[in-house]
Enzyme design. Structure first.
Site, PDB file in Angstrom:
ATOM      1  N   GLU A 174      98.880 120.937  67.448  1.00 37.51           N
ATOM      2  CA  GLU A 174      98.381 119.580  67.230  1.00 37.51           C
ATOM      3  C   GLU A 174      97.174 119.420  68.131  1.00 37.51           C
ATOM      4  O   GLU A 174      97.293 119.373  69.345  1.00 37.51           O
ATOM      5  CB  GLU A 174      99.480 118.563  67.543  1.00 37.51           C
ATOM      6  CG  GLU A 174      99.098 117.125  67.241  1.00 37.51           C
ATOM      7  CD  GLU A 174      98.567 116.398  68.461  1.00 37.51           C
ATOM      8  OE1 GLU A 174      97.334 116.169  68.505  1.00 37.51           O
ATOM      9  OE2 GLU A 174      99.356 116.074  69.352  1.00 37.51           O
ATOM     10  N   CYS A 179      94.800 111.570  71.364  1.00 43.52           N
ATOM     11  CA  CYS A 179      94.399 112.486  70.301  1.00 43.52           C
ATOM     12  C   CYS A 179      94.209 111.754  68.983  1.00 43.52           C
ATOM     13  O   CYS A 179      93.563 112.275  68.070  1.00 43.52           O
ATOM     14  CB  CYS A 179      95.436 113.607  70.146  1.00 43.52           C
ATOM     15  SG  CYS A 179      97.109 113.017  69.830  1.00 43.52           S
TER      16      CYS A 179
END
Length: 676
Positions: free
Chosen positions: A258, A297
């Site tokens: 990720e 993120c």
């Protein structure tokens, strides 16, 4: 002042920092306050301890036992979360940031605990999909199952979420039955260390289920095998280096990644200034620029608005950002704290300079801003910075350069196809949001950009009060994305658990599949019980235990009485000529619900007993009509048993109705709660 020693937990022992240790500075003051790392860690010993001690202990437990374990761990963390808050201020995070990281992580663990109890079996084998009939007569069947990997999960986490980043990986890993070695980013590992200590001190985890590396992993990745998993969160550059580790490549080690990405938010063409959606858009962007000082993120890096609304967005967003009080995160008045370190601050300034080659900074001056209660030069403070790119088509860097801080770039689009094209130039994102009150706009963005995104978040005046926000990954939903976002997935409920399990196709007779999966498969042998199954407690019932009832004839009086009593006078039950014109019916037929009622009358034991409640009916199908003069009989089998509490459990019964010619009339699954 002596430095705080941040230890690792390896093979059942706490190991203090040693050779190769790094100092960690406070994000607020820039002063060193801790030390972490030990290059002499016995990484092979850690792997062996996880595989040989932790793994067997976890696999011996069932999914429900592991789910109860997660719930208890979340409770232990919740009871001491103030300690985590107090320590986490040194990362530059505010109290509201703690709610995202610490409370969010604990909440995620609770969700996985709930899903484990509700959506996974009370056993050690997860059935993935339906039984496949591989032969004409049903004596040879197929079933996909998932079982825990026999290795270890190595979790490499980013600095921005030292608690949530660990728990959102750890919860599905432990629920799957796989031990974990957690490696947090060194800059914030002291918060993770405390969370690990809380969980280990609780005594809830079996030995070897959880270990911690504070500092570098050494050559641990070189020692991984085909039963192991690496789950990584961080930059694309680091992910690429890790993926190329020879052991990972040669042994086909699962690598779940990720990565940070250039997430976007689109203001719909309908969301003009003055609409609720316009105000919502400005609020969402501002929040994503300032929460965790933009170190998320999922933060919005590209703001995409209709060309005729760009200036209005700049003005409204600048006005909102100007009210953001930057300061010591321990102050109640602070709305944005510091970045995690001065090194990160410098990296953001360098990336912002690259973006500035193609865009004009229209808000925020890193050389001229105020910080409340701290020294802006010593601490890792920056103001939110908004850039405007006048030509998104010619630009390159705004679509491939991320300043991982309070930095975002606004650009205009001509039409919706143009907006979609701009989104997709990011080459893969964790999330794109669409703020619109027009369902066609939302649909077109989804069709055009879903392939480039792990999540698309849509918000408007209807959902705005209850929505969780653009930048909030939820444990129920997939978190991850294609391309630049890493190509992996995390969370997503039970989907996230499967990343730590092996899917295997099992083929064999109904009896074999029933034994392996702990769920009765049609065609399997009947198990004859000593008494009516409704007179027996949950623990006394056996999978496959079956009751065959006597037959009952359905009469025309039954059909007419049911129709008049219920008001269901549909023509197929009342008009013979009309029913015959229907290709599915030979004439007047019995109501399907009449047949279900008769079936219950055939198999129910009327006296008080261990059956506490009928809680549902699933997968009902009617296969053949029943006319007056036909008879029906019932076959009732225990398909599956699931503990719910220490006092009762859920029994899933497979029910079939057949006629006088043994033809299948109806089939369904009945759910009851039975006393334990």
């Amino acid at each position: 002042m002596s430095l705080q020693q941040i230890s690792s937990f390896a093979a059942g022992e706490w190991i203090a920092p040693g050779t190769g240790a790094r100092t960690i500075a406070s994000a607020i003051t820039g002063e060193a306050f801790a030390s972490a790392g030990n290059s002499a860690l016995d990484v092979q010993g850690m792997l062996d301890y996880a595989r040989n001690v932790g793994g067997p202990a976890l696999r011996q437990m069932g999914f429900h036992d592991r789910a109860k374990m997660l719930k208890a761990l979340a409770g232990a963390l919740g009871a001491r979360k103030q300690e985590l808050y107090d320590l986490s201020f040194n990362t530059g995070a505010t109290q509201s940031d703690h709610m995202i990281d610490i409370d969010g992580g604990i909440g995620t663990m609770f969700v996985f605990a709930s899903k484990g109890r509700r959506e996974m079996p009370d056993g050690q084998v997860y059935l993935d999909g339906d039984v496949e009939q591989l032969s004409r007569n049903g004596t040879f069947l197929g079933q996909h199952i998932c079982t825990p990997l026999h290795g270890v999960a190595v979790h490499i986490n980013a600095f921005n979420f030292p608690v949530w980043g660990m728990l959102e990986k750890l919860a599905p890993t432990l629920l799957a039955g796989v031990p974990a070695i957690v490696k947090p980013a060194t800059n914030s590992c002291y918060v993770t260390e405390l969370a690990v200590k809380i969980m280990l001190d609780s005594g809830i985890l079996p030995a070897g289920a959880l270990q911690l590396v504070s500092g570098g992993l050494g050559d641990m990745l070189d020692r991984l095998g085909m039963q192991d998993v690496v789950s990584f969160t961080g930059s694309a550059d680091t992910a690429l280096k890790l993926r190329q580790t020879p052991a990972i490549v040669n042994n086909a080690v699962r690598f779940v990644s990720e990565q940070d990405s250039l997430n976007a938010s689109i203001l719909g063409p309908d969301a003009e200034p003055g609409t609720p959606e316009f105000d919502l858009f400005v609020k969402e962007v501002s929040r994503e620029m300032t929460a965790k000082a933009g170190q998320k993120c999922t933060a919005i890096r590209r703001i995409i608005a209709p060309e005729n609304s760009v200036q209005a967005v700049i003005e409204a967003l600048s006005a909102r950002l100007s009210k953001t009080l930057i300061g010591d995160p321990r102050l109640e008045t602070t709305r944005m704290g510091a970045l995690v370190s001065n090194g990160q601050k410098q990296d953001v300034l360098e990336k912002a300079a690259i973006i500035g080659q193609e865009a004009e900074r229209v808000f925020g001056d890193p050389e001229n801003f105020e910080v409340e209660g701290a020294d802006k030069d010593k601490g890792a403070f920056l103001p939110p910075m908004l850039f405007h790119c006048a030509d998104a088509d010619k630009a390159e860097r705004i679509h491939d350069t991320e300043a991982f801080g309070p930095v975002s770039t606004i650009m205009g689009y001509r039409d919706l196809d143009h907006a979609v094209n701009i989104v997709n130039r990011g080459q893969g994102s964790l999330v794109t949001s669409v703020i619109t009150n027009d369902a066609d706009v939302a649909r077109n963005v989804v069709l055009g950009s879903a392939a480039y995104n792990g999540r698309i978040y849509i918000n408007n005046r209807t959902s705005m009060k209850e929505s969780t926000g653009h930048g909030s990954p939820l444990p129920h939903m997939v978190h991850g994305g294609p391309g630049r976002a890493g190509g992996g997935e995390e969370m997503g409920g039970v989907r996230g658990v499967k990343h730590y399990m092996q899917r295997t196709a099992i083929q064999g007779s109904p009896e074999m599949l029933s034994a392996i999966g702990g769920t009765w498969v049609p065609g399997g042998p009947d198990v004859e019980g000593p008494a009516h199954p409704f007179t027996r407690k949950f623990g006394e019932l056996s999978i496959g235990e079956t009751l065959h009832t006597a037959a009952r004839t359905v009469t025309m009086d039954d059909i007419e009485l049911f129709a008049n009593f219920t008001g269901d006078t549909f023509y197929a039950h009342m008009d013979d000529a009309a029913a015959k014109r229907n290709p599915f019916f030979p004439g007047r037929v019995a109501h399907g619900y009449l047949l279900l009622s008769f079936a219950a009358g055939l198999f129910v034991e009327p006296n008080e007993g261990p059956v506490l409640a009928n809680t549902g009916l699933d997968n009902l199908r009617f296969m053949k009509p029943v006319s007056a003069g036909d008879s029906i009989k019932v076959r009732l089998s225990v398909k599956k048993k699931t503990r719910r509490t220490d006092d009762y459990g859920e029994v899933r019964w497979h029910v079939t109705l057949t006629n006088q010619d043994d033809e299948l009339v109806a089939e369904y699954e009945l759910l009851t709660m039975n006393a334990y």
